[in-house]
Design an enzyme around this catalytic site. Structure first.
Site, PDB file in Angstrom:
ATOM      1  CB  SER A  13     -16.770  29.927  -8.150  1.00 54.40           C
ATOM      2  OG  SER A  13     -17.127  28.315  -7.412  1.00 54.40           O
TER       3      SER A  13
ATOM      4  CG  HIS B 291     -13.688  26.402 -12.060  1.00 52.28           C
ATOM      5  ND1 HIS B 291     -14.581  27.233 -12.749  1.00 52.28           N
ATOM      6  CD2 HIS B 291     -14.951  26.308 -10.677  1.00 52.28           C
ATOM      7  CE1 HIS B 291     -15.667  27.919 -12.023  1.00 52.28           C
ATOM      8  NE2 HIS B 291     -15.307  27.090 -10.809  1.00 52.28           N
TER       9      HIS B 291
HETATM   10  N1  CAA Z   1     -23.170  13.537  -8.069  1.00 55.87           N
HETATM   11  C1  CAA Z   1     -22.821  12.741  -8.811  1.00 55.87           C
HETATM   12  N2  CAA Z   1     -23.039  12.053  -9.095  1.00 55.87           N
HETATM   13  C2  CAA Z   1     -24.553  12.793  -9.503  1.00 55.87           C
HETATM   14  C3  CAA Z   1     -25.040  14.204  -8.644  1.00 55.87           C
HETATM   15  C4  CAA Z   1     -23.937  14.404  -7.718  1.00 55.87           C
HETATM   16  N3  CAA Z   1     -24.630  15.421  -7.135  1.00 55.87           N
HETATM   17  N4  CAA Z   1     -26.347  14.623  -9.907  1.00 55.87           N
HETATM   18  C5  CAA Z   1     -26.535  12.934 -10.710  1.00 55.87           C
HETATM   19  N5  CAA Z   1     -25.650  12.017 -10.838  1.00 55.87           N
HETATM   20  C6  CAA Z   1     -24.756  11.840 -11.459  1.00 55.87           C
HETATM   21  C7  CAA Z   1     -26.404  10.501 -11.143  1.00 55.87           C
HETATM   22  O1  CAA Z   1     -26.100   9.153 -11.043  1.00 55.87           O
HETATM   23  C8  CAA Z   1     -26.358   9.581 -12.883  1.00 55.87           C
HETATM   24  O2  CAA Z   1     -25.235   9.483 -13.307  1.00 55.87           O
HETATM   25  P1  CAA Z   1     -26.077   7.078 -13.871  1.00 55.87           P
HETATM   26  O3  CAA Z   1     -26.329   8.183 -15.280  1.00 55.87           O
HETATM   27  O4  CAA Z   1     -24.724   6.602 -13.498  1.00 55.87           O
HETATM   28  O5  CAA Z   1     -27.693   7.250 -12.869  1.00 55.87           O
HETATM   29  C9  CAA Z   1     -26.377  10.798 -13.271  1.00 55.87           C
HETATM   30  O6  CAA Z   1     -25.471  12.279 -13.085  1.00 55.87           O
HETATM   31  C10 CAA Z   1     -27.488  11.217 -14.502  1.00 55.87           C
HETATM   32  O7  CAA Z   1     -28.209  11.923 -13.127  1.00 55.87           O
HETATM   33  P2  CAA Z   1     -29.889  12.020 -13.197  1.00 55.87           P
HETATM   34  O8  CAA Z   1     -30.728  10.841 -14.145  1.00 55.87           O
HETATM   35  O9  CAA Z   1     -30.838  11.542 -11.499  1.00 55.87           O
HETATM   36  O10 CAA Z   1     -30.244  13.067 -13.302  1.00 55.87           O
HETATM   37  P3  CAA Z   1     -30.106  14.013 -14.688  1.00 55.87           P
HETATM   38  O11 CAA Z   1     -29.778  13.658 -15.749  1.00 55.87           O
HETATM   39  O12 CAA Z   1     -30.604  15.543 -14.395  1.00 55.87           O
HETATM   40  O13 CAA Z   1     -29.169  15.031 -14.095  1.00 55.87           O
HETATM   41  C11 CAA Z   1     -26.971  16.296 -13.933  1.00 55.87           C
HETATM   42  C12 CAA Z   1     -28.032  15.296 -13.419  1.00 55.87           C
HETATM   43  C13 CAA Z   1     -26.115  15.588 -14.066  1.00 55.87           C
HETATM   44  C14 CAA Z   1     -26.786  17.337 -12.593  1.00 55.87           C
HETATM   45  C15 CAA Z   1     -28.424  17.820 -14.493  1.00 55.87           C
HETATM   46  O14 CAA Z   1     -29.435  17.522 -14.473  1.00 55.87           O
HETATM   47  C16 CAA Z   1     -27.158  18.649 -15.160  1.00 55.87           C
HETATM   48  O15 CAA Z   1     -26.270  18.527 -16.313  1.00 55.87           O
HETATM   49  N6  CAA Z   1     -27.652  19.964 -14.508  1.00 55.87           N
HETATM   50  C17 CAA Z   1     -26.560  21.059 -14.950  1.00 55.87           C
HETATM   51  C18 CAA Z   1     -25.685  20.875 -14.316  1.00 55.87           C
HETATM   52  C19 CAA Z   1     -24.996  21.842 -13.793  1.00 55.87           C
HETATM   53  O16 CAA Z   1     -25.083  23.808 -14.811  1.00 55.87           O
HETATM   54  N7  CAA Z   1     -23.047  22.219 -13.353  1.00 55.87           N
HETATM   55  C20 CAA Z   1     -22.294  22.913 -13.119  1.00 55.87           C
HETATM   56  C21 CAA Z   1     -23.061  24.058 -11.946  1.00 55.87           C
HETATM   57  S1  CAA Z   1     -22.104  25.359 -12.257  1.00 55.87           S
HETATM   58  C22 CAA Z   1     -20.386  25.156 -11.731  1.00 55.87           C
HETATM   59  O17 CAA Z   1     -20.208  24.144 -11.343  1.00 55.87           O
HETATM   60  C23 CAA Z   1     -19.559  26.481 -11.764  1.00 55.87           C
HETATM   61  C24 CAA Z   1     -19.532  26.977 -10.238  1.00 55.87           C
HETATM   62  O18 CAA Z   1     -18.460  27.252  -9.947  1.00 55.87           O
HETATM   63  C25 CAA Z   1     -20.711  27.366  -9.683  1.00 55.87           C
HETATM   64  P1  NAD Z   2     -19.200  23.304   0.686  1.00 57.82           P
HETATM   65  O1  NAD Z   2     -19.618  24.425   1.548  1.00 57.82           O
HETATM   66  O2  NAD Z   2     -19.811  22.260   0.571  1.00 57.82           O
HETATM   67  O3  NAD Z   2     -17.923  22.898   1.193  1.00 57.82           O
HETATM   68  C1  NAD Z   2     -17.165  23.339   1.681  1.00 57.82           C
HETATM   69  C2  NAD Z   2     -16.203  22.458   2.659  1.00 57.82           C
HETATM   70  O4  NAD Z   2     -14.600  23.624   2.925  1.00 57.82           O
HETATM   71  C3  NAD Z   2     -16.984  22.465   3.999  1.00 57.82           C
HETATM   72  O5  NAD Z   2     -16.792  21.388   4.402  1.00 57.82           O
HETATM   73  C4  NAD Z   2     -16.033  23.477   4.728  1.00 57.82           C
HETATM   74  O6  NAD Z   2     -16.058  22.537   6.218  1.00 57.82           O
HETATM   75  C5  NAD Z   2     -14.910  23.447   4.498  1.00 57.82           C
HETATM   76  N1  NAD Z   2     -13.761  24.279   5.353  1.00 57.82           N
HETATM   77  C6  NAD Z   2     -13.977  25.692   4.951  1.00 57.82           C
HETATM   78  N2  NAD Z   2     -13.149  26.364   5.470  1.00 57.82           N
HETATM   79  C7  NAD Z   2     -11.917  25.148   5.943  1.00 57.82           C
HETATM   80  C8  NAD Z   2     -10.722  25.881   6.172  1.00 57.82           C
HETATM   81  N3  NAD Z   2     -10.203  26.470   6.226  1.00 57.82           N
HETATM   82  N4  NAD Z   2      -9.897  24.481   5.958  1.00 57.82           N
HETATM   83  C9  NAD Z   2     -10.458  23.586   5.659  1.00 57.82           C
HETATM   84  N5  NAD Z   2     -12.249  23.435   5.481  1.00 57.82           N
HETATM   85  C10 NAD Z   2     -12.558  24.092   5.657  1.00 57.82           C
HETATM   86  O7  NAD Z   2     -18.758  24.301  -0.680  1.00 57.82           O
HETATM   87  P2  NAD Z   2     -18.101  23.640  -2.081  1.00 57.82           P
HETATM   88  O8  NAD Z   2     -19.864  24.372  -2.914  1.00 57.82           O
HETATM   89  O9  NAD Z   2     -17.783  22.526  -2.685  1.00 57.82           O
HETATM   90  O10 NAD Z   2     -17.087  24.590  -2.785  1.00 57.82           O
HETATM   91  C11 NAD Z   2     -16.484  24.625  -2.132  1.00 57.82           C
HETATM   92  C12 NAD Z   2     -15.641  25.677  -3.207  1.00 57.82           C
HETATM   93  O11 NAD Z   2     -15.518  25.115  -4.403  1.00 57.82           O
HETATM   94  C13 NAD Z   2     -15.992  26.923  -3.274  1.00 57.82           C
HETATM   95  O12 NAD Z   2     -14.661  27.595  -3.275  1.00 57.82           O
HETATM   96  C14 NAD Z   2     -16.227  26.975  -4.701  1.00 57.82           C
HETATM   97  O13 NAD Z   2     -16.596  28.411  -4.900  1.00 57.82           O
HETATM   98  C15 NAD Z   2     -16.127  26.248  -5.575  1.00 57.82           C
HETATM   99  N6  NAD Z   2     -17.224  25.706  -6.624  1.00 57.82           N
HETATM  100  C16 NAD Z   2     -18.357  25.523  -5.987  1.00 57.82           C
HETATM  101  C17 NAD Z   2     -18.626  24.853  -7.200  1.00 57.82           C
HETATM  102  C18 NAD Z   2     -20.233  24.638  -6.570  1.00 57.82           C
HETATM  103  O14 NAD Z   2     -21.234  24.247  -7.246  1.00 57.82           O
HETATM  104  N7  NAD Z   2     -20.867  24.227  -5.581  1.00 57.82           N
HETATM  105  C19 NAD Z   2     -18.912  24.501  -8.780  1.00 57.82           C
HETATM  106  C20 NAD Z   2     -17.253  25.018  -8.664  1.00 57.82           C
HETATM  107  C21 NAD Z   2     -16.585  25.559  -7.548  1.00 57.82           C
END
Ligand code: CAA
Ligand code: NAD
Length: 283
Positions: free
Chosen positions: A119, A140
């Site tokens: 991330s 990513h």
């Molecule tokens: N896995 C797979 N599919 C999923 C899911 C999951 N965890 N959660 C929801 N869905 C699917 C549902 O199955 C549904 O599909 P269908 O239309 O086939 O039924 C669809 O998504 C819509 O879901 P819901 O109607 O239950 O709920 P919603 O309309 O609120 O949508 C959401 C859910 C798509 C997650 C929406 O809330 C959303 O866009 N949230 C924001 C997500 C976001 O910002 N993501 C980025 C996070 S940051 C990141 O990823 C980067 C990082 O490094 C941290």
């Molecule tokens: P998570 O905690 O759900 O899963 C991580 C998995 O990695 C676990 O099942 C753990 O057992 C496994 N693991 C840890 N160390 C390991 C190793 N040495 N060898 C093999 N397996 C190992 O985490 P996540 O949310 O899936 O995030 C995973 C990566 O994706 C991170 O780098 C995170 O920053 C990135 N990411 C996360 C998100 C998010 O929304 N959570 C979005 C984009 C990118």
């Protein structure tokens, strides 16, 4: 370069989603995790989502069966020797990631591209742990992977044009839109998203409003699909903290200081949805 077989490392919420979209797009996929139970859970989760997709008539029963057939558990990291691409999605920790990349560099054939779903961590530093830095790249995905259309493709300083083009094309083959991003802390997505989430946590910490009300402000006031605290719980508070630490250290600017309340929750083991408790409580 042609990619046929992919290993996904880490079967958590990101790895299982990445494995699913690769298998659905027709690639052979091996799913590996250090924790055997996580692989089983990941595969079960994928199957559940595919059953739901059949019920909703998004895919046919035959497509579901074929997808599951292409998706196999890996016995060990060594199985990566048969793969053209490895996508790593393990914990957001530089030491743990570089150790895995060093091992992969020994295991995989010369042509294999090693991608990371990090991330925020520097691709250049992860690449430098290998003897093939030109074949290391950031791929990513966004959470939830099967739903979100974006892949940030991050080039380290050594990443070759060929590697970049292969991964940009691969992202398209997975039905995603890719954006080319330079190797800066947090890249583009998390440099913008995480300070907002951190600020929302500061607002709770300082008593500005309750988590529910802050989420309502952003949902109804700004049309965000999820409020920032629900989103933080969804991403994982540990991951949010790791990303804030990378931004804070990488830019050396106090505006990225992780909120003490975020640190406290992570220390308590309140990691959000995946641990059953974060800003909200989950069954
Ligand atoms: N896995 C797979 N599919 C999923 C899911 C999951 N965890 N959660 C929801 N869905 C699917 C549902 O199955 C549904 O599909 P269908 O239309 O086939 O039924 C669809 O998504 C819509 O879901 P819901 O109607 O239950 O709920 P919603 O309309 O609120 O949508 C959401 C859910 C798509 C997650 C929406 O809330 C959303 O866009 N949230 C924001 C997500 C976001 O910002 N993501 C980025 C996070 S940051 C990141 O990823 C980067 C990082 O490094 C941290
Ligand atoms: P998570 O905690 O759900 O899963 C991580 C998995 O990695 C676990 O099942 C753990 O057992 C496994 N693991 C840890 N160390 C390991 C190793 N040495 N060898 C093999 N397996 C190992 O985490 P996540 O949310 O899936 O995030 C995973 C990566 O994706 C991170 O780098 C995170 O920053 C990135 N990411 C996360 C998100 C998010 O929304 N959570 C979005 C984009 C990118």
């Amino acid at each position: 370069m042609t990619i046929k077989k992919v290993m996904v490392i880490g079967a958590g919420q990101m790895g299982s989603g990445i494995a699913q979209v690769n298998a659905q797009a027709g690639f052979d996929v091996l799913l590996y995790d250090a924790n055997q139970e996580a692989i089983e859970k990941g595969l079960q989760h994928i199957e559940k989502l595919l059953i739901r997709a059949v019920d909703k008539e998004r895919i046919t029963e035959d497509e579901k069966t074929a997808t599951l057939k292409r998706l196999q558990p890996a016995k060990s990291l060594k199985d990566a020797e048969s793969c053209d691409l490895v996508i790593e999605a393990i914990v957001e920790n530089m030491d743990v990631k570089t150790k895995v990349f060093r091992e992969l560099d020994e295991i995989t054939p010369e042509h294999t591209i090693l991608a990371t779903n990090t991330s925020s961590l520097p691709i250049t530093e992860i690449a430098a742990a290998t003897k093939r830095p030109e074949k290391v790249i950031g791929m990513h995905f966004m959470n939830p992977v099967p739903v979100m259309k974006l892949v940030e493709v991050i080039r380290g300083i050594q990443t070759s044009d060929e590697t970049y083009e292969t991964i940009a094309k691969m992202s398209e083959a997975l039905g995603k839109t890719s954006v080319e991003v330079a190797d800066f802390p947090g890249f583009a997505a998390n440099r913008i998203l995480m300070p907002m989430i951190n600020e929302a946590i500061y607002a709770v910490y300082e008593g500005v409003a309750t988590p529910e009300d802050i989420d309502t402000v952003m949902k109804l006031g700004m049309n965000h699909p999820m409020g920032p605290l629900t989103l933080a719980d969804f991403i994982g508070l540990d991951t949010c903290l790791y990303i804030m630490e990378v931004l804070y250290e990488g830019f050396g600017d106090s505006k990225y200081r992780p909120c003490p309340l975020l640190r406290k929750y992570v220390k308590a083991g309140w990691l959000g949805k995946k641990s059953g408790r974060g800003f909200y409580v989950y069954d």
